[in-house]
Scaffold this motif. Structure first.
Motif, short mmCIF file in Angstrom:
data_model
loop_
_atom_site.label_atom_id
_atom_site.label_comp_id
_atom_site.label_asym_id
_atom_site.label_seq_id
_atom_site.Cartn_x
_atom_site.Cartn_y
_atom_site.Cartn_z
N ASP A 109 0.96 -1.23 0.02
CA ASP A 109 -0.03 -0.01 0.04
C ASP A 109 0.83 1.21 -0.03
N LEU A 110 1.54 1.75 -1.43
CA LEU A 110 2.47 2.96 -1.14
C LEU A 110 1.77 4.13 -0.77
N PRO A 111 0.50 4.22 -1.24
CA PRO A 111 0.20 5.46 -0.79
C PRO A 111 0.04 5.83 0.61
N LEU A 112 -0.52 4.68 1.43
CA LEU A 112 -0.34 4.79 2.82
C LEU A 112 0.92 4.86 3.43
N LEU A 113 2.09 4.36 2.84
CA LEU A 113 3.21 4.50 3.04
C LEU A 113 3.95 5.89 2.94
N ASN A 114 3.47 6.37 1.89
CA ASN A 114 3.81 7.92 1.53
C ASN A 114 3.14 8.64 2.72
N PHE A 115 2.04 8.47 2.93
CA PHE A 115 0.94 9.44 3.66
C PHE A 115 1.80 9.35 5.03
N ILE A 116 2.10 8.23 5.90
CA ILE A 116 2.41 8.17 7.26
C ILE A 116 3.79 7.99 7.23
N SER A 117 4.61 8.01 6.17
CA SER A 117 6.27 7.55 6.27
C SER A 117 6.87 8.55 7.20
N LYS A 118 6.74 9.73 7.17
CA LYS A 118 7.63 10.84 7.86
C LYS A 118 7.05 11.01 9.33
N ASN A 119 5.86 10.45 9.50
CA ASN A 119 5.13 10.54 10.87
C ASN A 119 4.86 9.36 11.57
N LEU A 120 5.57 8.22 11.09
CA LEU A 120 5.16 7.19 11.88
C LEU A 120 5.51 7.24 13.18
N VAL A 121 6.53 7.75 13.81
CA VAL A 121 6.95 7.67 15.04
C VAL A 121 5.83 8.59 15.60
N MET A 122 5.62 9.68 15.11
CA MET A 122 4.61 10.65 15.82
C MET A 122 3.36 9.94 15.94
N GLY A 173 10.76 2.75 10.69
CA GLY A 173 10.01 3.63 9.75
C GLY A 173 11.16 4.37 8.90
N SER A 174 12.14 5.18 9.38
CA SER A 174 13.04 5.75 8.34
C SER A 174 13.79 5.16 7.33
N THR A 175 14.25 3.93 7.59
CA THR A 175 15.09 3.19 6.84
C THR A 175 14.17 2.37 5.71
N CYS A 176 13.10 1.73 6.18
CA CYS A 176 12.39 1.09 5.32
C CYS A 176 11.43 2.01 4.36
N TYR A 177 11.22 3.17 4.63
CA TYR A 177 10.82 3.82 3.73
C TYR A 177 11.56 4.05 2.36
N ASN A 178 12.89 4.32 2.54
CA ASN A 178 13.79 4.29 1.40
C ASN A 178 13.92 2.81 0.90
N SER A 179 13.91 1.82 1.55
CA SER A 179 14.12 0.48 1.21
C SER A 179 12.90 -0.05 0.22
N ILE A 180 11.90 0.55 0.64
CA ILE A 180 10.61 0.08 0.03
C ILE A 180 10.32 0.64 -1.23
N LEU A 181 10.51 1.97 -1.04
CA LEU A 181 10.19 2.86 -2.38
C LEU A 181 11.24 2.86 -3.31
N TYR A 182 12.66 2.99 -3.01
CA TYR A 182 13.68 3.27 -3.78
C TYR A 182 14.69 2.27 -3.82
N GLY A 183 14.54 1.14 -3.20
CA GLY A 183 15.53 -0.06 -2.89
C GLY A 183 16.80 0.42 -2.40
N GLU A 184 16.67 1.47 -1.31
CA GLU A 184 17.93 1.95 -1.07
C GLU A 184 18.13 1.65 0.64
N PRO A 185 19.13 1.11 1.35
CA PRO A 185 20.31 0.49 0.52
C PRO A 185 20.15 -0.55 -0.21
N LEU A 186 18.97 -1.52 0.06
CA LEU A 186 18.91 -2.38 -0.56
C LEU A 186 17.28 -2.93 -0.79
#
Length: 205
Positions: free
Chosen positions: A103-116, A164-177
């Motif tokens: 659910d990438l729309p959900l990931l984008n919506f909450i990604s930067k605010n997951l901890v909050m 929350g922070s590392t997996c956002y980049n990993s899921i969307l951009y494949g970074e670092p893997l």
């Protein structure tokens, strides 16, 4: 629940669902309160019974969606029969990551605010329809674990922030893997964080 309370809940859910759809398609800045109430079929005055402005509904939506994620993870954990704090927390993270990956729309919506969203409301929820909070469940897991722990809320915050922070980049951009390749590294680190908060016999002297 009486009919009045049920109607209020339906209106709030309609506002939540409509706002989420508009925020994830048009964007928050391009969405006006009038867009939300018109599509939800709710009077503008009703909106202000629940929310101060569109940024208030955005913040409450983040918390609401995050709580839904963790509630789903709890149910899956209960069905899994997993025991032990390490395995239980890794299971919850893995379950939530799989939901976000699908659910990438959900990931984008909450990604930067997951901890909050998680630590502020999903964990210590004061919503009228909330059941046991995440924090209650988490503390119960800590109590049931054979080890003793110190600074348990710091431990949880660190784990959620990391995931929350590392997996956002990993899921969307494949970074670092890509996420499936990254998971073993993440879970190893999560286990190390948990171990670092254990109270050893020497700590208790």
């Amino acid at each position: 629940m009486g009919k009045l309370e049920e109607n209020k809940k339906k209106k709030k859910e309609a506002l939540f669902n409509t706002a989420y759809r508009l925020f994830t398609t048009k964007g928050i800045h391009a969405t006006a309160i009038s867009d939300i109430v018109n599509e939800a079929g709710v009077a503008k005055g009703t909106f202000y019974l629940y929310f101060k402005d569109k940024y208030d509904i955005k913040n409450k939506l983040i918390a609401h969606k995050t709580k839904e994620l963790f509630d789903a993870a709890w149910k899956a954990l209960d069905a899994s029969g997993k025991t032990g704090l390490e395995d239980q927390l890794v299971f919850i993270i893995d379950y939530i990551l799989d939901l976000l990956k699908s659910d990438l729309p959900l990931l984008n919506f909450i990604s930067k605010n997951l901890v909050m969203g998680a630590l502020k409301t999903a964990f210590w929820s004061e919503e009228e329809d909330s059941d046991e909070s995440f924090n209650d469940r988490y503390l119960e897991m800590v109590r049931q674990d054979p080890y003793e722990y110190e600074d348990v809320n710091v431990m949880l915050f660190t784990i959620v922030e990391l995931a929350g922070s590392t997996c956002y980049n990993s899921i969307l951009y494949g970074e670092p893997l890509p996420i499936e390749e990254y998971k073993p590294f993440l879970y190893r680190t999560v286990r190390l964080i948990i171990a670092s908060h254990r109270v050893t016999p020497s700590d208790q002297k």
